[in-house]
Design an enzyme around this catalytic site. Sequence first.
Site, PDB file in Angstrom:
ATOM      1  N   THR A 126       4.118  -3.331  13.109  1.00 22.55           N
ATOM      2  CA  THR A 126       4.120  -2.795  14.476  1.00 22.55           C
ATOM      3  C   THR A 126       2.911  -1.920  14.798  1.00 22.55           C
ATOM      4  OG1 THR A 126       5.485  -0.967  13.649  1.00 22.55           O
ATOM      5  CG2 THR A 126       6.640  -2.845  14.630  1.00 22.55           C
ATOM      6  N   GLU A 127       1.984  -1.771  13.873  1.00 17.75           N
ATOM      7  CA  GLU A 127       0.913  -0.788  14.032  1.00 17.75           C
ATOM      8  C   GLU A 127       0.093  -0.977  15.307  1.00 17.75           C
ATOM      9  OE1 GLU A 127       1.756  -0.874   9.582  1.00 17.75           O
ATOM     10  OE2 GLU A 127       1.693  -2.316  11.233  1.00 17.75           O
TER      11      GLU A 127
END
Length: 261
Positions: A126-127
Amino acid sequence: MTGRLVRHAKAGGVATITLDSPHNRNALSAGLLRELDEALTWALGESGVRVIVLTGAGPVFCAGADLKEPKAAQVTTAFPDILSLIWESPKPVVCRLNGTARAGGLGLVAACDFAIAPETASFAFTEVRLGVVPAMIAVTCLRRLDPRAAAEYFLTGEVFTARRAAEIGLLTRAVPDEDLDATVAHYTGMLLRGGPEALAITKRLVREVPAMPVEEGLRQMAALSAQRFTSEEGQEGIRAFMEKRPPAWGAVLGTTWGDAS
């Protein structure tokens, strides 16, 4: 060990390390990383430990960095040491995912030699959706993932299933929830049957041999093979085979997750 964020226990040659911070989905806080480092160091130094199982408490294995910490970015200074301890461990490490994992948690998964998850678990890098990058975990994850899949999920942040995670190399297996412990028991039981020195060396072979030129690889591996056949452990294994008995290291077969044939 009340109040701790990481628990550890030993049974039958297996050390089980449990992330125990379910209130924040086992996020990688400074405190949890400190205790995880301590637990791993203990397991690696404990002579009676042959195999390490890494798992979590609650419905989530690890949600990644604890973004609620005032200095969350500073936690990253401790994380590389954790990943290195797992990756370089001479003792096999089995990740028993109790549930979903995100971001930094996937770095832990990829660092382990085996990763078993329930089919109900989901995963995501999800960065990029937070404006950051999967930098440190790329070191372990990109050594496991199919390159096309790595580009897809690193760049999109899309959630994917446990079955898909197994297809692309992040997991060893995705199993029905009710089969999780039996599957982990199967792997720990098999690992306990291997010679400790042989396991440690074979872990290195898996990583290093593919990068060797063929001629050089064959030369080095021929020498290593000869050395292992004449080693004390190798000789004991051969004698045990000929005498139809367990080798000296095979006396410890009971595990935290049960025996495996």
